[in-house]
Write an enzyme that holds these catalytic residues in place. Sequence first.
Site, short mmCIF file in Angstrom:
data_model
loop_
_atom_site.label_atom_id
_atom_site.label_comp_id
_atom_site.label_asym_id
_atom_site.label_seq_id
_atom_site.Cartn_x
_atom_site.Cartn_y
_atom_site.Cartn_z
N HIS A 190 62.26 26.38 45.19
CA HIS A 190 62.14 27.83 45.26
C HIS A 190 61.34 28.20 46.51
O HIS A 190 60.13 27.96 46.57
CB HIS A 190 61.44 28.34 44.00
CG HIS A 190 61.37 29.84 43.91
ND1 HIS A 190 60.89 30.49 42.80
CD2 HIS A 190 61.71 30.82 44.79
CE1 HIS A 190 60.94 31.80 42.99
NE2 HIS A 190 61.42 32.02 44.21
N GLU B 29 66.40 28.22 45.17
CA GLU B 29 66.05 29.41 44.42
C GLU B 29 65.43 30.42 45.37
O GLU B 29 64.57 30.06 46.19
CB GLU B 29 65.07 29.08 43.29
CG GLU B 29 65.67 28.20 42.21
CD GLU B 29 64.71 27.91 41.08
OE1 GLU B 29 65.18 27.53 39.99
OE2 GLU B 29 63.48 28.04 41.29
N HIS C 20 63.93 26.72 32.74
CA HIS C 20 62.63 27.39 32.71
C HIS C 20 61.87 27.01 31.45
O HIS C 20 62.28 27.30 30.34
CB HIS C 20 62.71 28.91 32.81
CG HIS C 20 61.39 29.51 33.25
ND1 HIS C 20 60.95 29.44 34.56
CD2 HIS C 20 60.41 30.14 32.56
CE1 HIS C 20 59.77 30.03 34.66
NE2 HIS C 20 59.41 30.45 33.46
#
Length: 247
Positions: free
Chosen positions: A48, A75, A196
């Site tokens: 990310h 991400e 997640h």
Amino acid sequence: MNVKQPIRLGVNIDHVATIRQARHTPYPSVLHAAFVAEQAGAGGITAHLREDRRHIQDRDIELLREHIETRLNLEMAVTDEMVAIACRIHPHACCLVPERREELTTEGGLDVAGHLDRIGETCRRLGDAGIEVSLFIDPEPAQIEAAARAGAPVIELHTGRYADARNDQERSIELEKLRHAASVAEALGLQVNAGHGLTYANVGAICRIPQIVELNIGHAIVARAFFSGLKEAVADMVTLLHTARWG
């Protein structure tokens, strides 16, 4: 849907960079971590690149794209800056996520239904560049339908509420939401990923949702790596995913 389809593990290596950035040292190497994860059976590497650059840096993404042998999943927030970076580096996939500077980690899914035009335009720009696009969304039918309208071929279901459930009843309710969401997505022709908050203790039930193709997991793997080493931590998760899917 073929329940025997294997699940691809995308190893999120953000927290390798978190350790590095705590002292702004050149170590531990994010690229080295990616190599170890691949050797242990990871089907892809996820990173990310946040707007505040709190862990992963631009150069990390460049090196990962140049050198890893599996898939790079970037991400990113829905911003012009991030779209430009993605189109320049050209990862295999981009997962669009919501982002707030004050959050410790991504707190919820994208509101695709509420920002359909902007997200749809971002999907088109990335798709035109030959990049697979996924949208990180809560397991809500309205958001899944909006993702299909936005032109995203893939969704990543947010498993955070399932992972954070305080008791078995809550967990069962959240698991059923994920199962239903996966069925809705399949009916719309979307590939279903998820992630997640997933750990070695809670991932099994998610693996048994037959529509899920890929799970992106990072924090739990990096945490276990402190005690067992990264290669063993990744290999343990790969084995767990396969056993849960096929057992």
